[in-house]
Design a protein around this motif. Structure first.
Motif, PDB file in Angstrom:
ATOM      1  N   TRP A  12       0.128  -4.093  -9.068  1.00  0.00           N
ATOM      2  CA  TRP A  12      -0.968  -3.187  -8.725  1.00  0.00           C
ATOM      3  C   TRP A  12      -2.213  -4.001  -8.353  1.00  0.00           C
ATOM      4  N   VAL A  13      -2.801  -3.630  -7.245  1.00  0.00           N
ATOM      5  CA  VAL A  13      -4.033  -4.273  -6.782  1.00  0.00           C
ATOM      6  C   VAL A  13      -5.122  -3.217  -6.745  1.00  0.00           C
ATOM      7  N   PHE A  14      -6.291  -3.532  -7.316  1.00  0.00           N
ATOM      8  CA  PHE A  14      -7.345  -2.530  -7.451  1.00  0.00           C
ATOM      9  C   PHE A  14      -8.433  -2.654  -6.381  1.00  0.00           C
ATOM     10  N   THR A  15      -8.565  -3.844  -5.804  1.00  0.00           N
ATOM     11  CA  THR A  15      -9.629  -4.047  -4.828  1.00  0.00           C
ATOM     12  C   THR A  15      -9.243  -3.488  -3.457  1.00  0.00           C
ATOM     13  N   LYS A  16     -10.234  -3.052  -2.719  1.00  0.00           N
ATOM     14  CA  LYS A  16     -10.013  -2.514  -1.380  1.00  0.00           C
ATOM     15  C   LYS A  16      -9.540  -3.630  -0.444  1.00  0.00           C
ATOM     16  N   PRO A  17      -8.589  -3.338   0.461  1.00  0.00           N
ATOM     17  CA  PRO A  17      -8.144  -4.358   1.428  1.00  0.00           C
ATOM     18  C   PRO A  17      -9.317  -4.820   2.300  1.00  0.00           C
ATOM     19  N   GLN A  18      -9.275  -6.077   2.684  1.00  0.00           N
ATOM     20  CA  GLN A  18     -10.348  -6.635   3.505  1.00  0.00           C
ATOM     21  C   GLN A  18     -10.171  -6.264   4.978  1.00  0.00           C
ATOM     22  N   PHE A  58      -5.036   6.039  -4.368  1.00  0.00           N
ATOM     23  CA  PHE A  58      -5.857   7.136  -4.890  1.00  0.00           C
ATOM     24  C   PHE A  58      -6.543   7.881  -3.756  1.00  0.00           C
ATOM     25  N   LYS A  59      -7.025   7.131  -2.781  1.00  0.00           N
ATOM     26  CA  LYS A  59      -7.671   7.749  -1.626  1.00  0.00           C
ATOM     27  C   LYS A  59      -6.678   8.636  -0.872  1.00  0.00           C
ATOM     28  N   THR A  60      -5.449   8.162  -0.769  1.00  0.00           N
ATOM     29  CA  THR A  60      -4.411   8.925  -0.060  1.00  0.00           C
ATOM     30  C   THR A  60      -4.095  10.222  -0.791  1.00  0.00           C
ATOM     31  N   TYR A  77      -4.185   2.612   4.689  1.00  0.00           N
ATOM     32  CA  TYR A  77      -4.273   1.161   4.538  1.00  0.00           C
ATOM     33  C   TYR A  77      -4.753   0.535   5.848  1.00  0.00           C
ATOM     34  N   MET A  78      -4.182   0.988   6.960  1.00  0.00           N
ATOM     35  CA  MET A  78      -4.587   0.468   8.267  1.00  0.00           C
ATOM     36  C   MET A  78      -6.044   0.812   8.563  1.00  0.00           C
ATOM     37  N   LYS A  79      -6.453   2.008   8.225  1.00  0.00           N
ATOM     38  CA  LYS A  79      -7.848   2.403   8.447  1.00  0.00           C
ATOM     39  C   LYS A  79      -8.789   1.534   7.618  1.00  0.00           C
TER      40      LYS A  79
END
Length: 373
Positions: A12-18, A58-60, A77-79
């Motif tokens: 699990w990764v909690f940080t937003k993708p760059q 969570f956003k999804t 994720y792409m957005k």
């Protein structure tokens, strides 16, 4: 239930993708991406549940609910990354070719590292049975041969370009190397180390088939005072398995330390023997003198083309006399005759484009920053 299981086993990764220039679709696509893009310009979308970004998940769920959660997760994720390019190496799953319909903004590029088989085309046909109005798409699809260009065009809407094998093209063979008469004969082994103590009858047959070829080659090379080298699929820790099952004869076994190992062995050898290895086809595309003794059909079952049991550089039958006759016959051709023979038989399956000049030009014309420039 499957989704819950995958969520539990994933990292699990909690940080937003760059935000990045390039989004690599599927961690397995890093193999091809490293030839094209700087690692610092890339973000990865994991699609095999190795890693799940909880911020995006969570956003999804909040924005889209649970319906079509897999597709919506990918889109969000792409957005979040907002890439100019979404890149993938070819897999047998058509999922990548659905993305452009879901999120059309980036340029989609798919690179075929080797070959594909009828399984992929069967999956495409199943897709179209349920999606007659929605095409599978990519902006660019790079393939290894014209055979695949024609086959892919039936199912994928894309600009399809034949560039050969990007890895094979990268390890350049110059004309001096091709003309140089070295004393190295190379056997490309398809056997790899098994962790299981018990070897299945089918795999044992594979080992015995290769062992027969290798021992016969050893005798031939000893008589001709040639060096016999063996390219394996094993890392260093798998060599003991190879020695245990093949013995320790008058040959040198080379573990696959990295991709360069196999290609450097091909480039330095003056004759190559293989069973049904794609590396063998790559060697043929470079003009190397080769003969294949496949346990099944030539060049390998997954290609979807029909070949006879015997041809100018392959035979389903093997013995010492057959080996000797093939080597001597193949070595007797001049360069132009040999090239013509190879082109007539497998030229549509793979080409050699030294230094990836076709790919470089395409990316340059697209104004894509890449490490091939």
């Amino acid at each position: 239930m499957n989704l819950l299981f995958n969520l539990l086993k994933a990292k699990w990764v909690f940080t937003k993708p760059q935000n990045k220039e390039v989004l690599i679709y599927d961690n397995m696509s890093k193999t091809g991406a490293k030839f094209l893009f700087n690692k610092n310009d890339c973000e990865i979308l994991y699609v095999r549940y190795e890693q799940i970004n909880l911020n995006v998940l969570f956003k999804t769920i909040i924005s889209n609910g649970l319906k079509n959660i897999k597709d919506n997760y990918k889109v969000n994720y792409m957005k979040s990354v907002s890439p100019k390019i979404v890149f993938s190496t070819f897999t047998y799953n058509p999922a990548f070719f659905r993305l452009k319909n879901l999120y059309p903004n980036p340029t989609y590029i798919c690179l075929s590292i080797s070959s594909c088989d009828e399984r992929f085309f069967g999956l495409c046909e199943n897709y179209y049975k349920n999606n007659s109005t929605s095409k599978l798409k990519s902006d660019y699809l790079f393939v290894v041969g014209d055979y695949y260009k024609e086959k892919m065009s039936r199912y994928i809407e894309a600009k399809i370009i034949n560039i050969g094998s990007i890895k094979n093209n990268f390890y350049i063979l110059d004309k001096k190397q091709l003309a140089k008469k070295s004393d190295v004969v190379l056997f490309i082994s398809q056997v790899y180390a098994l962790k299981e103590k018990k070897i299945s009858p089918s795999y044992r047959a594979k080992i015995e088939n290769e062992k027969k070829i290798l021992l016969t080659l050893e005798k031939y090379c000893t008589q001709k005072k040639l060096k016999l080298k063996v390219a394996t699929r094993n890392k260093q820790d798998g060599i003991n398995f190879y020695k245990k099952n093949f013995g320790e004869g008058n040959w040198t076994i080379y573990p696959r330390l990295d991709e360069s190992t196999s290609y450097n062995l091909v480039n330095e050898s003056f004759f190559i023997i293989f069973t049904n290895s794609f590396l063998g086809l790559e060697a043929l595309s470079k003009g190397k003198r080769c003969v294949a003794f496949p346990p099944e059909e030539f060049p390998i079952q997954r290609f979807g083309k029909t070949f006879s049991d015997q041809g100018p550089f392959w035979s389903s039958m093997f013995n010492e006399e057959i080996l000797k006759n093939y080597i001597e016959k193949i070595l007797s051709y001049d360069e132009d005759s040999w090239k013509k023979i190879v082109d007539q038989n497998v030229g549509d399956l793979i080409k050699y484009n030294s230094g990836n000049s076709i790919l470089k030009k395409t990316l340059h014309d697209l104004k894509i920053k890449n490490i091939l420039n």
